[in-house]
Design a protein around this motif. Structure first.
Motif, mmCIF file in Angstrom:
data_model
loop_
_atom_site.group_PDB
_atom_site.id
_atom_site.type_symbol
_atom_site.label_atom_id
_atom_site.label_comp_id
_atom_site.label_asym_id
_atom_site.label_seq_id
_atom_site.Cartn_x
_atom_site.Cartn_y
_atom_site.Cartn_z
ATOM 1 N N ARG A 1 -1.891 10.087 -15.595
ATOM 2 C CA ARG A 1 -0.732 10.524 -16.388
ATOM 3 C C ARG A 1 -0.178 9.349 -17.211
ATOM 4 O O ARG A 1 0.117 9.477 -18.393
ATOM 5 C CB ARG A 1 0.296 10.999 -15.374
ATOM 6 N N LYS A 2 -0.032 8.195 -16.504
ATOM 7 C CA LYS A 2 0.523 7.018 -17.182
ATOM 8 C C LYS A 2 -0.375 6.608 -18.349
ATOM 9 O O LYS A 2 0.106 6.225 -19.395
ATOM 10 C CB LYS A 2 0.621 5.841 -16.202
ATOM 11 N N ARG A 3 -1.699 6.670 -18.119
ATOM 12 C CA ARG A 3 -2.624 6.272 -19.188
ATOM 13 C C ARG A 3 -2.429 7.177 -20.404
ATOM 14 O O ARG A 3 -2.349 6.715 -21.527
ATOM 15 C CB ARG A 3 -4.067 6.349 -18.678
ATOM 16 N N GLN B 1 -6.429 1.521 -8.037
ATOM 17 C CA GLN B 1 -6.935 2.875 -8.300
ATOM 18 C C GLN B 1 -6.603 3.316 -9.714
ATOM 19 O O GLN B 1 -7.256 4.162 -10.289
ATOM 20 C CB GLN B 1 -6.250 3.896 -7.365
ATOM 21 N N GLN B 2 -5.515 2.745 -10.240
ATOM 22 C CA GLN B 2 -5.021 3.206 -11.542
ATOM 23 C C GLN B 2 -5.629 2.425 -12.707
ATOM 24 O O GLN B 2 -5.451 2.781 -13.856
ATOM 25 C CB GLN B 2 -3.489 3.054 -11.586
ATOM 26 N N GLY B 3 -6.318 1.352 -12.405
ATOM 27 C CA GLY B 3 -6.823 0.423 -13.421
ATOM 28 C C GLY B 3 -6.537 -0.937 -12.829
ATOM 29 O O GLY B 3 -6.011 -1.030 -11.735
ATOM 30 N N PHE C 1 2.165 -1.148 -13.695
ATOM 31 C CA PHE C 1 3.069 -1.842 -12.788
ATOM 32 C C PHE C 1 4.513 -1.407 -13.030
ATOM 33 O O PHE C 1 5.034 -1.558 -14.126
ATOM 34 C CB PHE C 1 2.902 -3.344 -13.020
ATOM 35 N N ASP C 2 5.130 -0.872 -11.993
ATOM 36 C CA ASP C 2 6.530 -0.469 -12.111
ATOM 37 C C ASP C 2 7.325 -1.139 -10.981
ATOM 38 O O ASP C 2 7.457 -0.604 -9.883
ATOM 39 C CB ASP C 2 6.625 1.062 -12.010
ATOM 40 N N PRO C 3 7.825 -2.365 -11.245
ATOM 41 C CA PRO C 3 8.465 -3.134 -10.175
ATOM 42 C C PRO C 3 9.709 -2.461 -9.611
ATOM 43 O O PRO C 3 10.018 -2.597 -8.434
ATOM 44 C CB PRO C 3 8.814 -4.464 -10.839
ATOM 45 N N ILE C 4 10.415 -1.710 -10.456
ATOM 46 C CA ILE C 4 11.646 -1.078 -9.966
ATOM 47 C C ILE C 4 11.298 0.030 -8.983
ATOM 48 O O ILE C 4 11.908 0.156 -7.917
ATOM 49 C CB ILE C 4 12.499 -0.558 -11.139
ATOM 50 N N ARG C 5 10.279 0.798 -9.315
ATOM 51 C CA ARG C 5 9.853 1.876 -8.404
ATOM 52 C C ARG C 5 9.382 1.266 -7.073
ATOM 53 O O ARG C 5 9.749 1.715 -5.998
ATOM 54 C CB ARG C 5 8.742 2.681 -9.092
ATOM 55 N N GLU C 6 8.595 0.204 -7.160
ATOM 56 C CA GLU C 6 8.086 -0.416 -5.928
ATOM 57 C C GLU C 6 9.244 -0.907 -5.055
ATOM 58 O O GLU C 6 9.257 -0.707 -3.846
ATOM 59 C CB GLU C 6 7.143 -1.578 -6.270
ATOM 60 N N GLU C 7 10.203 -1.552 -5.713
ATOM 61 C CA GLU C 7 11.330 -2.099 -4.965
ATOM 62 C C GLU C 7 12.148 -0.978 -4.323
ATOM 63 O O GLU C 7 12.600 -1.098 -3.186
ATOM 64 C CB GLU C 7 12.187 -2.945 -5.923
ATOM 65 N N GLN D 1 -5.302 9.607 1.160
ATOM 66 C CA GLN D 1 -4.589 10.686 0.460
ATOM 67 C C GLN D 1 -3.585 10.094 -0.525
ATOM 68 O O GLN D 1 -3.417 10.568 -1.637
ATOM 69 C CB GLN D 1 -3.820 11.556 1.458
ATOM 70 N N ARG D 2 -2.887 9.023 -0.082
ATOM 71 C CA ARG D 2 -1.904 8.373 -0.959
ATOM 72 C C ARG D 2 -2.577 7.848 -2.220
ATOM 73 O O ARG D 2 -2.049 7.950 -3.327
ATOM 74 C CB ARG D 2 -1.212 7.233 -0.197
ATOM 75 N N MET D 3 -3.778 7.280 -2.037
ATOM 76 C CA MET D 3 -4.499 6.722 -3.198
ATOM 77 C C MET D 3 -4.859 7.814 -4.200
ATOM 78 O O MET D 3 -4.850 7.598 -5.402
ATOM 79 C CB MET D 3 -5.778 5.988 -2.756
ATOM 80 N N ILE E 1 -0.233 -2.099 -0.043
ATOM 81 C CA ILE E 1 -0.529 -0.700 -0.383
ATOM 82 C C ILE E 1 -0.381 -0.481 -1.891
ATOM 83 O O ILE E 1 -1.231 0.132 -2.536
ATOM 84 C CB ILE E 1 0.377 0.263 0.422
ATOM 85 N N PHE E 2 0.693 -1.047 -2.475
ATOM 86 C CA PHE E 2 0.871 -0.901 -3.925
ATOM 87 C C PHE E 2 -0.282 -1.570 -4.680
ATOM 88 O O PHE E 2 -0.727 -1.089 -5.717
ATOM 89 C CB PHE E 2 2.188 -1.536 -4.394
ATOM 90 N N SER E 3 -0.739 -2.701 -4.126
ATOM 91 C CA SER E 3 -1.830 -3.412 -4.772
ATOM 92 C C SER E 3 -3.091 -2.530 -4.794
ATOM 93 O O SER E 3 -3.772 -2.403 -5.824
ATOM 94 C CB SER E 3 -2.076 -4.719 -4.009
ATOM 95 N N LEU E 4 -3.388 -1.893 -3.663
ATOM 96 C CA LEU E 4 -4.526 -0.971 -3.593
ATOM 97 C C LEU E 4 -4.336 0.178 -4.571
ATOM 98 O O LEU E 4 -5.268 0.607 -5.250
ATOM 99 C CB LEU E 4 -4.633 -0.389 -2.170
ATOM 100 N N SER E 5 -3.109 0.650 -4.627
ATOM 101 C CA SER E 5 -2.813 1.793 -5.454
ATOM 102 C C SER E 5 -2.922 1.437 -6.943
ATOM 103 O O SER E 5 -3.449 2.204 -7.744
ATOM 104 C CB SER E 5 -1.457 2.286 -4.985
ATOM 105 N N ARG E 6 -2.478 0.226 -7.320
ATOM 106 C CA ARG E 6 -2.633 -0.211 -8.725
ATOM 107 C C ARG E 6 -4.107 -0.339 -9.082
ATOM 108 O O ARG E 6 -4.520 -0.048 -10.205
ATOM 109 C CB ARG E 6 -1.916 -1.549 -8.947
#
Ligand SMILES: O=C(O)C(=O)C[C@]1(C(=O)O)C=C[C@@H](O)C=C1
Length: 291
Positions: free
Chosen positions: A42-44, A90-92, A51-57, A31-33, A83-88
Motif C-alpha cells: 500500500r505504502k509503495r 518485508q516491505q523493501g 520507516f515510520d518512527p512515530i508509529r513504531e514509538e 502472520q504479522r509479517m 520485529i520492526f526491522s524484520l517487518s521493514r
C-alpha cells in the motif's frame, strides 16, 4: 528416583512447553509479517516511506503501558525494534548510512535492528550527498556533525532544510569508553522537508532547532527568553564548532511546540536580522535511554 533426576525431568517438561510457545510465537510473527507486507504494498503504491518512527514509538509505548508481566521496558523495546526491522525488510530495504565509524554503526544497529541494510559513511558530506541522491534512506550522524548541517544550511535564507531529524540513538554507558564517549549521541536524519507531525495523543515531543548566524554567547538571551516558557534548552555544540556557523540550541520535552513564526519573531527581536532559526523536526521521545 533421586532429586537430580526429578529436577531433570521437570526441566525437560518445562523445555517442551517453551518449545511449543516458541512455535506459536514464530507462527504469530509470520502472520504479522504478512500484514506488514500488505501495508508495504500500500505504502509503495502511495509513495509513502517504509520507516515510520512515530508509529513504531507509539506501538512500543502502548505495549510497555499494557504489559503487566515481568518484562522490562527496555527488553520490550529491544524485542520490538527487531520485529520492526524484520517487518521493514518485508516491505523493501531500509538503507541506513552511518557516520562516526564503528560507534555510528553500533548506535544505528542498537536503534534499528539486524534486518536493515547498513553502510559506513566516511564523512557527513558524503552522507548528505547520498541522502540527497536517495542512495540511502536514513543517515545516522554523531551530534558533533549536526553542526555541519547547521553550517551547510546557514547559506539558505529561507531556512528550509531538505531533511528532518526523526530520532536519536544513544550508545549505552557500558560502551562509553574514551573513544566511544565522544560519540555517545547520534541523530537519525531522513530526507523530507515535512517535519514529522506529532501523533494524536503523543505525550512528549522533542523539537530540534538550529539557531544560526550568532555566536554561542549570544544564545543566552534567547534561551532566557524562550527556554523557561515551554522548553529547556541545551547547547550541544561540543568542541567542534565551525568558525561562523553560530550556535545550535536544542529544545527538548516540548509538549506543545510553539509556532515557528513566534520563534522567528522573538529571535528577530533579540538579534535583529543577524540570526535565524530552523526547525529541524519534531519527534516523540521515549522515557528509556534509547529512541
Ligand atoms: O504501520 C506501518 O506503517 C508499518 O509499516 C508496520 C510497521 C510494523 O511492523 O509495525 C513497520 C514499519 C514501520 O516503520 C512502522 C510499523
Amino acid at each position: 528416583m533421586d532429586s537430580d533426576a526429578t529436577s531433570l525431568g521437570e526441566i525437560d517438561r518445562l523445555r517442551r512447553r517453551l518449545d511449543e510457545m516458541d512455535r506459536q510465537l514464530l507462527a504469530l510473527l509470520n502472520q504479522r509479517m504478512e500484514v506488514a507486507k500488505r501495508i508495504g504494498e500500500r505504502k509503495r503504491r502511495e509513495s509513502q516511506l517504509i520507516f515510520d518512527p512515530i508509529r513504531e514509538e507509539t506501538v512500543i509505548r502502548d505495549l510497555v503501558k499494557q504489559d503487566a508481566g515481568s518484562l522490562s521496558p527496555l527488553g520490550i523495546r529491544a524485542i520490538f525494534q527487531e520485529i520492526f526491522s524484520l517487518s521493514r525488510a518485508q516491505q523493501g530495504v531500509l538503507r541506513i548510512g552511518c557516520c562516526g565509524g564503528a560507534a555510528g554503526l553500533l548506535a544505528a544497529h542498537l536503534r534499528f535492528g539486524s534486518s536493515d541494510e547498513y553502510r559506513m559513511i566516511r564523512s557527513a558530506e558524503e552522507g548528505k550527498r547520498l541522502l540527497v541522491e536517495e542512495s540511502i534512506d536514513i543517515l545516522v550522524l554523531p551530534k558533533q556533525r549536526l553542526l555541519d548541517w547547521s553550517h551547510w544550511f546557514t547559506g539558505k535564507p529561507d531556512g528550509h532544510l531538505p531533511v528532518t531529524v526523526c530520532g536519536e540513538s544513544d550508545l549505552p554507558d557500558l560502551l562509553a569508553n574514551h573513544r566511544m564517549g565522544r560519540y555517545s549521541r547520534f541523530y537519525i536524519i531522513r530526507l523530507g522537508t515535512e517535519p514529522i507531525r506529532p501523533q494524536e495523543g503523543s505525550q512528549s515531543l522533542k523539537a530540534v532547532f538550529l539557531l544560526s548566524g550568532c555566536s554561542r554567547e549570544a544564545t543566552d538571551p534567547w534561551q532566557h527568553r524562550f527556554g523557561g516558557c515551554w522548553a529547556q534548552t541545551t547547547p550541544c555544540a561540543g568542541g567542534e564548532e565551525p568558525p561562523d556557523a553560530g550556535a545550535l540550541v536544542r529544545l527538548w520535552e516540548v509538549f506543545d511546540p510553539p509556532p515557528v513564526e513566534m520563534l522567528q519573531e522573538g529571535c528577530r527581536e533579540i538579534y535583529g536580522d543577524s540570526a535565524w532559526i530552523v526547525l529541524l523536526g519534531t519527534y516523540p521521545v521515549s522515557s528509556g535511554s534509547r529512541l
